[in-house]
Design a protein around this motif. Structure first.
Motif, PDB file in Angstrom:
ATOM      1  N   LYS A 147      32.829 -38.670   8.236  1.00 48.86           N
ATOM      2  CA  LYS A 147      31.675 -37.753   7.514  1.00 48.86           C
ATOM      3  C   LYS A 147      31.988 -38.241   5.950  1.00 48.86           C
ATOM      4  N   ALA A 148      33.134 -38.246   5.682  1.00 44.23           N
ATOM      5  CA  ALA A 148      33.625 -38.548   4.227  1.00 44.23           C
ATOM      6  C   ALA A 148      33.244 -39.734   3.796  1.00 44.23           C
ATOM      7  N   GLU A 149      33.229 -40.739   4.621  1.00 43.56           N
ATOM      8  CA  GLU A 149      32.859 -42.083   4.254  1.00 43.56           C
ATOM      9  C   GLU A 149      31.304 -41.988   4.146  1.00 43.56           C
ATOM     10  N   THR A 150      30.705 -41.118   4.900  1.00 50.94           N
ATOM     11  CA  THR A 150      29.088 -41.128   4.795  1.00 50.94           C
ATOM     12  C   THR A 150      28.695 -40.698   3.556  1.00 50.94           C
ATOM     13  N   ILE A 151      29.457 -39.538   2.988  1.00 52.38           N
ATOM     14  CA  ILE A 151      28.982 -39.065   1.793  1.00 52.38           C
ATOM     15  C   ILE A 151      29.497 -39.896   0.400  1.00 52.38           C
ATOM     16  N   LEU A 152      30.707 -40.439   0.644  1.00 53.38           N
ATOM     17  CA  LEU A 152      31.132 -41.875  -0.101  1.00 53.38           C
ATOM     18  C   LEU A 152      30.145 -42.616  -0.393  1.00 53.38           C
ATOM     19  N   ASP A 176      22.863 -30.954  -3.379  1.00 47.24           N
ATOM     20  CA  ASP A 176      21.812 -29.825  -2.812  1.00 47.24           C
ATOM     21  C   ASP A 176      21.387 -30.149  -1.523  1.00 47.24           C
ATOM     22  N   PHE A 177      20.610 -29.515  -1.044  1.00 45.12           N
ATOM     23  CA  PHE A 177      20.193 -29.860   0.254  1.00 45.12           C
ATOM     24  C   PHE A 177      18.766 -30.038   0.091  1.00 45.12           C
ATOM     25  N   HIS A 178      18.338 -31.342   0.888  1.00 49.80           N
ATOM     26  CA  HIS A 178      16.673 -31.557   0.892  1.00 49.80           C
ATOM     27  C   HIS A 178      16.047 -30.575   1.722  1.00 49.80           C
ATOM     28  N   TYR A 219      24.173 -26.148  -7.664  1.00 44.44           N
ATOM     29  CA  TYR A 219      23.323 -27.106  -7.022  1.00 44.44           C
ATOM     30  C   TYR A 219      22.642 -28.177  -7.682  1.00 44.44           C
ATOM     31  N   ARG A 220      22.717 -28.036  -8.867  1.00 44.73           N
ATOM     32  CA  ARG A 220      22.144 -29.197  -9.743  1.00 44.73           C
ATOM     33  C   ARG A 220      23.258 -30.298 -10.118  1.00 44.73           C
ATOM     34  N   ASN A 242      23.925 -30.173   6.582  1.00 53.49           N
ATOM     35  CA  ASN A 242      25.028 -30.866   6.921  1.00 53.49           C
ATOM     36  C   ASN A 242      24.815 -32.126   6.196  1.00 53.49           C
ATOM     37  N   GLU A 243      25.738 -33.087   6.448  1.00 49.73           N
ATOM     38  CA  GLU A 243      25.756 -34.451   5.614  1.00 49.73           C
ATOM     39  C   GLU A 243      24.512 -35.080   5.398  1.00 49.73           C
ATOM     40  N   GLU A 244      23.785 -34.896   6.782  1.00 48.97           N
ATOM     41  CA  GLU A 244      22.460 -35.579   6.791  1.00 48.97           C
ATOM     42  C   GLU A 244      21.535 -35.135   5.642  1.00 48.97           C
ATOM     43  N   SER A 245      21.350 -33.874   5.279  1.00 48.75           N
ATOM     44  CA  SER A 245      20.594 -33.333   4.445  1.00 48.75           C
ATOM     45  C   SER A 245      20.989 -33.184   2.970  1.00 48.75           C
ATOM     46  N   PHE A 246      22.100 -33.641   2.860  1.00 44.90           N
ATOM     47  CA  PHE A 246      22.870 -33.160   1.357  1.00 44.90           C
ATOM     48  C   PHE A 246      22.418 -34.205   0.557  1.00 44.90           C
TER      49      PHE A 246
END
Lengths: 331, 668
Positions: free
Chosen positions: A27-32, A128-130, A123-124, A140-144
């Protein structure tokens, strides 16, 4: 028998732990990666400069900024102690520009700038979440969607928080917590993001004389190192203008010194006080006018007509400005 | 170059922090630790020892976080770092002077002459100088009608006080002299002015009278430069409306230095008519006359009798044509001689009419029939004259006035059915008055025994209030646009709520929080016009006033939320004048409220013994209040300066109307 059962349970538990840990890594990698793909382009990585002497030289050479050596030393000392810095002073004295340049040199990447306003919140700046994605997949990470402050922590870049007084107290406290502990918690993702290097540093700017804005709390002020910006001395201001101005058309010395006297007078009389930035703009505009006329020297008329454009900022100052310009230039 | 070794560093920082705390700047232990860490890093970056000045900047960056805190820090720094060299030097000096005068600590001085007497001129001169210096330092003081030398311990304390912050004995002495000059503790010694360097800061803190005195004395001992600077500052003070008590000296100084102009002289004349003839001599009476109408009514009334005597008949007629009607009553009869019969008669008639109007108003106030009879008597005299007068024979400057006087006479002359009827007829003249004058008059009428008159006065007050408030609003609102935030949907919150299946998921953006100003208004006598305008403005923007305080010696909290109309009642019933307690008012105003903006309308002159308003303001600012003072020109300069230094915004307004405009900027 009992022993075996306990061991088996422990084994299962340990397995679960490793699985969740490795999941977290993924997950960390996906955010990064997300952060990199969004903000990576802006960074233009280069060699960080952390020696104050070198910094002063580079500020002058690359950014065309005249900065006191003591100021740079102080900022670097504060950074090394993990303290955010607060630049305070009247408008137009170069707080934002100097801050951004120092941060960029320090971390070797272009700094992020957060121009504050009253309704700024986590959030700004963090993420934020889509809305539609969140409805479909949950939080989750997907919508972040990561935002600049989180990006700065992950990418080890500097952050300039501009006009901090305009933001709400809640926001200031949140920022302090992040800067103090050098980590960001996103409860929706059940994740903590930590800054890895020294590159993540924060500079705040503020103008205490501006009306219609919040005061800074004692708690906030106690945690920052405050550096005061003031109007430069006439000689220094002349140097700044010269540095910012191209060599042709030529601006005669006596005109420049009268311009600076004029600006200094306005600083003591008008409600809108012109900063060195305004002086620079004035000189540049006058030079441009001379250039358009095809002349190689800036004339008195150029300066006066540029003054009419640059120095008039507020209706109530119109008379004062007119008077002062007439006093110094006789027109 | 002074440097500090590492071992002494923490010691120095701790002493500094303690001094800061003593002076009211709360420095925490964590800040001491942090300052030390940053200093060490700084020093290692620089590679070696630090200069004292550099160190000051670094420590200041950690300890002082607000503008006024910087000042406190500087003070603490100089107390801690300046050595006691200066103290020793001053002490030596004092003891030498005492030896020269042949007296000791704590002794009484029975005769000054005997003290400074000496065998030869040089000795006398030396003793005189020693005596002067000791007085200047406050070692020789006046107690119980006699001069005494301070006892040893008190003298030590005084010297320590003087030597604080200074780097040399002469600087300490000079600073001590300047501060006593500012506070008006010493009389101005001309000898000291001969070569004195007085900084602008000190000049700016002196009041008009003190400036005039200083300027004149400097001029006499030949320090022309200082005299010019004092005169210039004086001129700017008078222009902004701060008038001196000692008009003679002020004019003398302005004339000697050539810094005065016509506007200034007229203002001074308005304040003190005794100087009119003197000024007329230098400027010419006709110049004064032609600009007289630019003054306010009260000043015109004061100046007119003096000035009219000096004018020729033609000039008198021209002057009369340019003045408001009600000031004419002050025109002396003798001045009307030789103006021509028709003109003289007309001016007399105009005086009668204006007198009749005043008397009619007095009648309404008191319901005393005698006033009405007087009014009718004056009117009949005016009517008699006006009926026999041929307007074509009037001098041209008077002709525009004729129709005005005529119509006014007719309004008054019609038979009155009731007092209310009379008030209705006078209403146009009342609404043309200055706001505070109109309200003062109406509040008198409001106490009249006739209920009809009371009702009508109230109605008229509301009408005037409404007209002025509308005017004010339209002037202010023209510059501002509303932000149309209301009605837009807050997307994120809404989606959250939809996801959570909450009822009524739609969330709207809130409007921007209204500023919620706390308004504190001084009701001392000199503040009446300003206070009236302030209350009017508050009523026009009542929704944004969180609390309105009207204070004199006691403090009244007024509920604004019950509707702006209540403020009209307030204006009609408020009594102005009395003592002033600013500190109590500010404390009462901020009680139980979270920090916001406090706007104080006051001349900053506190007339009761209480905590100083400066200290109260300092405390409030520390607890995150923002303070704005709107002050008239006649404010207390020293308090103003002190407040500014502590981060209070002080706005000086020239006219009461401007008070409204400035205030509206914060309220809207």
């Amino acid at each position: 028998m009992e022993e075996q059962k306990r061991l088996a349970e422990e084994l299962v538990e340990a397995k679960q732990r490793t699985v969740s840990r490795s999941e977290a890594k993924v997950k960390a990698e996906t955010i990064l990666e997300k952060v990199k793909s969004i903000y990576g382009e802006l960074l233009e990585p280069r060699e960080p400069v952390r020696n104050p002497e070198e910094m002063v030289r580079r500020l002058r050479q690359d950014y065309r900024l005249l900065v006191d050596r003591e100021l740079v030393y102080l900022v670097v000392a504060a950074f090394l102690n993990g303290r955010p810095v607060l630049f305070e002073g009247p408008p137009g004295t170069g707080k934002t520009e100097v801050g951004e340049a120092i941060l960029s040199l320090w971390s070797g990447k272009n700094a992020f700038v957060l121009p504050c306003s009253e309704n700024y919140d986590e959030y700004r700046v963090i993420g934020d979440f889509h809305p539609l994605m969140a409805m479909k997949y949950g939080f989750n990470e997907e919508s972040f969607i990561p935002r600049p402050l989180l990006a700065a922590v992950l990418l080890d870049a500097g952050v300039l928080v501009d006009e901090i007084r305009r933001s709400s107290e809640e926001f200031q406290n949140m920022l302090l917590d992040i800067v103090d502990k050098r980590r960001i918690i996103v409860p929706e993702l059940r994740r903590v993001f930590r800054a890895k290097g020294l590159g993540f540093q924060v500079i705040f700017t503020s103008n205490p004389e501006d009306i219609a804005q919040n005061e800074l709390s004692d708690a906030f002020l106690r945690r920052v190192v405050r550096v005061k910006f003031t109007y430069p001395s006439p000689e220094r201001e002349a140097e700044i203008v010269r540095m910012r101005l191209s060599s042709t058309p030529r601006l005669p010395d006596h005109l420049l010194s009268t311009m600076i006297e004029c600006v200094n007078e306005l600083r003591s009389t008008a409600t809108h006080k012109p900063g060195p930035a305004d002086t620079v703009l004035w000189a540049q505009l006058a030079a441009k006018m001379a250039e358009l006329r095809g002349s190689s020297t800036v004339s008195l008329d150029d300066v006066v007509s540029a003054a009419r454009v640059v120095l008039f900022k507020r209706d109530e100052d119109a008379d004062t400005v007119e008077e002062v310009v007439e006093k110094f230039f006789g027109k | 170059m002074k440097t500090v070794g590492r071992g002494k560093l923490s010691d120095l920082l701790i002493r500094l922090a303690h001094t800061c705390r003593k002076l009211g700047l709360n420095v925490g232990t964590s800040e001491i630790v942090e300052a030390e860490r940053i200093l060490e890093t700084y020093a290692s970056l620089k590679g070696g020892k630090l200069r004292l000045a550099e160190m000051r900047e670094v420590v200041k960056a950690v300890f002082a976080k607000r503008v006024h805190e910087e000042r406190v820090f500087e003070e603490a720094w100089s107390r801690v770092t300046s050595s006691n060299e200066v103290f020793r030097e001053l002490l030596d000096k004092v003891e030498e002077h005492l030896r020269t005068l042949r007296i000791g600590y704590g002794e009484r001085i029975y005769s000054k002459r005997a003290l400074v007497e000496g065998a030869d001129k040089a000795t006398r001169e030396r003793r005189r100088r020693a005596y002067r210096e000791l007085k200047k330092m406050g070692i020789i003081v006046r107690r119980g009608g006699r001069e005494v030398v301070l006892p040893r311990r008190a003298a030590m304390r005084r010297i320590a006080e003087i030597s604080r912050k200074a780097h040399s004995a002469s600087e300490a002495l000079n600073r001590h002299w300047l501060s006593s000059l500012e506070e008006g503790r010493t009389s101005i010694d001309p000898e000291m002015l001969r070569n004195a360097e007085i900084p602008d800061r000190t000049l700016n803190r002196l009041g008009t009278d003190r400036l005039a005195e200083l300027g004149m004395k400097a001029w006499r001992v030949g320090n022309k430069k200082l005299a010019y600077r004092a005169a210039k500052r004086l001129a700017s003070l008078v222009t902004s409306g701060t008038l001196p008590k000692d008009t003679e000296t002020t004019i003398q100084l302005l004339q000697l230095t050539g810094t005065g102009n016509l506007e200034i002289y007229l203002k001074l004349a308005g304040a003190d008519p005794a100087v009119v003839s003197r000024m007329a001599k230098t400027l010419g009476p006709e110049v004064l006359a032609s600009h007289l109408s630019s003054l306010d009514r009260e000043s015109i009334k004061r100046v007119l009798p003096k000035l009219a005597r000096l004018l020729s008949p033609d000039e008198t007629i021209r002057l009369v044509g340019s003045l408001p009607l009600d000031t004419l009553a002050r025109l002396p009869r003798s001045a009307l001689k030789d103006t021509g019969r028709a003109n003289e008669a007309f001016i007399t008639a105009a005086r009668h009419v204006s007198e009749a109007q005043n008397l009619a108003l007095r009648y309404l106030e008191t319901m005393n029939e005698a006033y009405l009879n007087y009014a009718l008597h004056e009117y009949s005299k005016a009517k008699e004259i006006l009926d026999n007068l041929d307007p074509r024979r009037l001098a041209p400057p008077l002709r525009p006035l004729y129709s005005h006087v005529r119509s006014l006479a007719e309004t008054l002359g019609r038979p009155t059915s009731s007092p209310r009827d009379l008030l209705l007829r006078l209403a146009p003249s009342i609404s043309r008055m200055d706001l505070h004058q109109a309200f003062r008059l109406l509040s008198n009428l409001y106490t009249s025994p006739d209920p009809e008159v009371r009702r009508e006065a109230y109605r008229l007050a509301q009408r005037i209030w409404h007209a002025r408030a509308t005017l004010l609003k339209s002037t202010i609102l023209r510059k501002w646009r509303k932000t149309g935030i209301r009605g837009r949907v807050e997307l994120r919150e809404t989606v959250y709520r939809m996801v959570r299946m909450q009822q009524e998921p739609l969330v709207y953006r809130r409007r921007r929080r209204s500023p919620g100003i706390v308004l504190v208004v001084d009701r001392s006598g000199s503040m009446v016009p300003y206070a009236t305008w302030a209350i009017l403005t508050a009523s026009a923007f009542s929704r944004n006033v969180r609390r309105l305080i009207l204070f004199g010696e006691d403090v009244d909290v007024i509920e604004v939320s019950k509707g702006p109309r209540r403020l009209v009642d307030l204006l009609l019933s408020a009594r102005f004048g009395g003592y002033t307690n600013i500190s109590a008012a500010m404390l009462e105003a901020t009680r139980d409220l979270p920090p916001a903006t406090l706007v104080l309308i006051s001349d900053l002159k506190q007339t009761v013994q209480a905590e100083s308003p400066v200290r109260v303001a300092e405390r409030l600012i520390r607890s995150r209040w923002r303070i704005v003072v709107v002050a008239p020109p006649s404010r207390d300069l020293i308090v103003e300066e002190a407040l500014r230094e502590r981060g209070v915004r002080v706005e000086v307004v020239r006219t009461p109307w401007e008070t409204g405009k400035r205030l509206a900027r914060y309220l809207w």
